[in-house]
Motif scaffolding. Structure first.
Motif, short mmCIF file in Angstrom:
data_model
loop_
_atom_site.label_atom_id
_atom_site.label_comp_id
_atom_site.label_asym_id
_atom_site.label_seq_id
_atom_site.Cartn_x
_atom_site.Cartn_y
_atom_site.Cartn_z
N ALA A 47 0.83 -1.20 0.00
CA ALA A 47 0.00 0.00 0.00
C ALA A 47 0.87 1.26 0.00
CB ALA A 47 -0.93 -0.01 1.21
N GLN A 48 1.93 1.23 0.77
CA GLN A 48 2.84 2.38 0.80
C GLN A 48 3.48 2.61 -0.58
OE1 GLN A 48 6.40 1.85 3.26
NE2 GLN A 48 6.20 3.96 3.97
N HIS A 49 3.88 1.53 -1.22
CA HIS A 49 4.45 1.61 -2.57
C HIS A 49 3.45 2.22 -3.55
CE1 HIS A 49 6.40 0.42 -6.33
NE2 HIS A 49 5.28 -0.18 -6.66
N ILE A 50 2.21 1.77 -3.47
CA ILE A 50 1.17 2.28 -4.37
C ILE A 50 0.96 3.77 -4.15
CG2 ILE A 50 -1.32 2.24 -4.79
CD1 ILE A 50 0.16 0.10 -6.29
N GLY A 51 0.78 4.17 -2.90
CA GLY A 51 0.50 5.57 -2.63
C GLY A 51 1.66 6.49 -2.97
N GLU A 52 2.85 6.15 -2.53
CA GLU A 52 4.01 6.99 -2.81
C GLU A 52 4.31 7.03 -4.31
OE1 GLU A 52 7.12 5.40 -0.41
OE2 GLU A 52 6.42 6.37 1.43
N GLY A 53 4.17 5.88 -4.97
CA GLY A 53 4.44 5.84 -6.41
C GLY A 53 3.48 6.69 -7.21
N ARG A 54 2.18 6.67 -6.87
CA ARG A 54 1.21 7.47 -7.61
C ARG A 54 1.47 8.95 -7.39
NH1 ARG A 54 2.13 3.62 -9.85
NH2 ARG A 54 2.78 2.74 -7.88
N GLY A 74 6.76 17.31 0.18
CA GLY A 74 5.91 17.56 1.33
C GLY A 74 4.76 16.57 1.49
N ALA A 75 4.87 15.41 0.83
CA ALA A 75 3.79 14.43 0.91
C ALA A 75 3.78 13.77 2.28
CB ALA A 75 3.96 13.37 -0.17
N PRO A 76 2.61 13.56 2.85
CA PRO A 76 2.55 12.88 4.16
C PRO A 76 2.92 11.41 4.02
CG PRO A 76 0.34 13.19 3.25
CD PRO A 76 1.27 13.94 2.35
N ALA A 77 3.52 10.88 5.06
CA ALA A 77 3.88 9.45 5.06
C ALA A 77 2.62 8.60 5.11
CB ALA A 77 4.78 9.16 6.24
N ALA A 78 2.74 7.36 4.65
CA ALA A 78 1.61 6.44 4.70
C ALA A 78 1.25 6.16 6.16
CB ALA A 78 1.97 5.14 4.00
N PRO A 79 0.00 6.43 6.56
CA PRO A 79 -0.38 6.18 7.96
C PRO A 79 -0.57 4.69 8.23
CG PRO A 79 -2.24 7.05 6.71
CD PRO A 79 -1.07 7.07 5.78
N ALA A 84 -7.22 5.69 7.92
CA ALA A 84 -6.38 6.79 7.46
C ALA A 84 -5.56 6.37 6.23
CB ALA A 84 -5.46 7.25 8.58
N LEU A 85 -5.09 5.12 6.23
CA LEU A 85 -4.34 4.61 5.08
C LEU A 85 -5.21 4.58 3.83
CD1 LEU A 85 -1.76 3.29 3.91
CD2 LEU A 85 -2.69 1.08 4.65
N LEU A 86 -6.46 4.13 3.98
CA LEU A 86 -7.36 4.07 2.83
C LEU A 86 -7.63 5.47 2.27
CD1 LEU A 86 -9.88 1.40 4.17
CD2 LEU A 86 -8.13 1.08 2.40
N ALA A 87 -7.80 6.44 3.15
CA ALA A 87 -8.02 7.81 2.70
C ALA A 87 -6.77 8.35 2.01
CB ALA A 87 -8.39 8.70 3.89
N TRP A 88 -5.60 8.02 2.53
CA TRP A 88 -4.33 8.43 1.93
C TRP A 88 -4.16 7.82 0.55
CZ3 TRP A 88 0.17 5.51 0.86
CH2 TRP A 88 1.35 6.25 0.64
N LEU A 89 -4.54 6.56 0.39
CA LEU A 89 -4.46 5.90 -0.91
C LEU A 89 -5.41 6.55 -1.91
CD1 LEU A 89 -4.32 2.16 0.22
CD2 LEU A 89 -2.55 3.36 -1.10
N ALA A 90 -6.62 6.88 -1.47
CA ALA A 90 -7.59 7.53 -2.35
C ALA A 90 -7.06 8.89 -2.82
CB ALA A 90 -8.94 7.68 -1.65
N GLU A 91 -6.45 9.63 -1.91
CA GLU A 91 -5.89 10.93 -2.27
C GLU A 91 -4.71 10.77 -3.22
OE1 GLU A 91 -4.94 14.87 -2.69
OE2 GLU A 91 -6.80 13.93 -1.97
N SER A 92 -3.91 9.72 -3.05
CA SER A 92 -2.78 9.46 -3.95
C SER A 92 -3.29 9.23 -5.37
CB SER A 92 -2.00 8.24 -3.47
OG SER A 92 -1.50 8.42 -2.16
N THR A 93 -4.33 8.43 -5.51
CA THR A 93 -4.90 8.17 -6.83
C THR A 93 -5.45 9.45 -7.44
OG1 THR A 93 -5.47 5.89 -6.25
CG2 THR A 93 -6.66 6.88 -8.09
N GLU A 94 -6.15 10.24 -6.65
CA GLU A 94 -6.74 11.47 -7.17
C GLU A 94 -5.67 12.46 -7.61
OE1 GLU A 94 -9.18 13.80 -8.87
OE2 GLU A 94 -9.80 11.86 -8.04
N GLN A 95 -4.55 12.50 -6.92
CA GLN A 95 -3.45 13.37 -7.35
C GLN A 95 -2.94 12.96 -8.72
OE1 GLN A 95 -0.29 14.05 -4.55
NE2 GLN A 95 -1.66 14.49 -2.86
N LEU A 96 -2.78 11.65 -8.92
CA LEU A 96 -2.33 11.16 -10.22
C LEU A 96 -3.34 11.48 -11.31
CD1 LEU A 96 -0.47 9.51 -12.08
CD2 LEU A 96 -1.69 7.46 -11.33
#
Length: 267
Positions: A47-54, A74-79, A84-96
């Motif tokens: 999950a961390q790889h997915i979020g940070e990579g996107r 300035g990206a927040p670390a994976a919680p 919180a992790l699921l919300a972080w992943l959703a935001e990562s996808t939306e940024q991409l």
């Protein structure tokens, strides 16, 4: 070689695969469970790889043409907490997706692959990002005991995308000339030719046939020949080493596929 999926379709499918990835993470008994197809990772690591990579690819697309990949600043670390992790992943996808929408399909940007068959544009990045999300969603699903095949439209484009992006090169093939045919049961076929001129792919008119004027693509011109048949999803998963090639129907010299898997053109 051009994409078979329109840019808006790629973005929709990235969103769909990202949603499926988060659903698998949400259903896991623990984030510390090992990922069978990436045994060096836990589900949290994946999950961390997915979020940070996107997020990094969002920054790379937004930067446009550049000599190197960009990193999200300035990206927040994976919680560690699940919601919180699921919300972080959703935001990562939306940024991409937001970066891709703003760029459009034709804007240039940095990419790691040779531009032989896949140019360095945001549209090609979107195409590759879809396959990354699709395969890693499979990783997450198999981790929670609920693996699903890749959707047909994703997988059919995925075979061609892998061959044209991850394999196509002008670096000399270090073995005897070879050809590998990939036949999807959904009705699409491709031929990968490997020679001193590098690696190139053509789409075939149908299983067992070849283009009438495909110079250098005749398997008779190759010293070694191999063919693989399966669903498009199975072909993609075998190319990404998620399932063994011997689980598919094969013919010919299997050493060719093993040599392909081990080949690093940059070495």
């Amino acid at each position: 070689m051009t994409t078979t999926l329109a840019f808006p379709v790629l973005l929709r499918l990235i969103d769909e695969r990202s949603t499926a990835f988060r659903a698998a993470v949400a259903s896991a008994s623990s984030l510390d469970v090992q990922v069978p197809t990436c045994p060096e990772w836990t589900l949290f690591d994946l999950a961390q790889h997915i979020g940070e990579g996107r997020r990094d690819w969002a920054a790379t697309v937004a930067a446009g043409p550049a000599p190197a990949k960009s990193a999200a600043e300035g990206a927040p670390a994976a919680p560690r907490e699940r919601e919180a992790l699921l919300a972080w992943l959703a935001e990562s996808t939306e940024q991409l997706l937001d970066a891709l929408r703003k760029a459009g399909p034709d804007r240039g940007c940095w990419a790691w692959w040779e531009p032989l068959e896949s140019p360095h544009t945001s549209g090609v990045v979107a195409r590759h990002q879809l396959q990354q999300m699709a395969v890693h969603t499979y990783d997450a699903q198999i981790t929670v005991g609920a693996p699903q095949p890749l959707p047909d439209e994703v997988a059919l484009d995925g075979v061609e995308e892998f061959l044209s992006t991850c394999v196509a090169t002008t670096s000399a093939w270090p073995h005897e000339p070879a050809a590998i045919d990939f036949h999807a049961s959904e009705g699409r076929s491709w031929r990968l030719s490997l020679s001193a001129d590098g690696a190139r792919t053509v789409r075939l008119p149908g299983p067992g046939t070849m283009p009438a004027t495909a110079a250098g693509q005749d398997p008779d011109a190759a010293t070694a020949f191999f063919s693989i048949r399966g669903t498009a999803s199975e072909l993609v998963l075998s190319l990404y080493d998620r399932i063994p090639v011997n689980s598919l129907k094969t013919e010919g010299d299997r050493r060719v596929f093993e040599q392909l898997s081990a080949w690093d053109p940059d070495e």
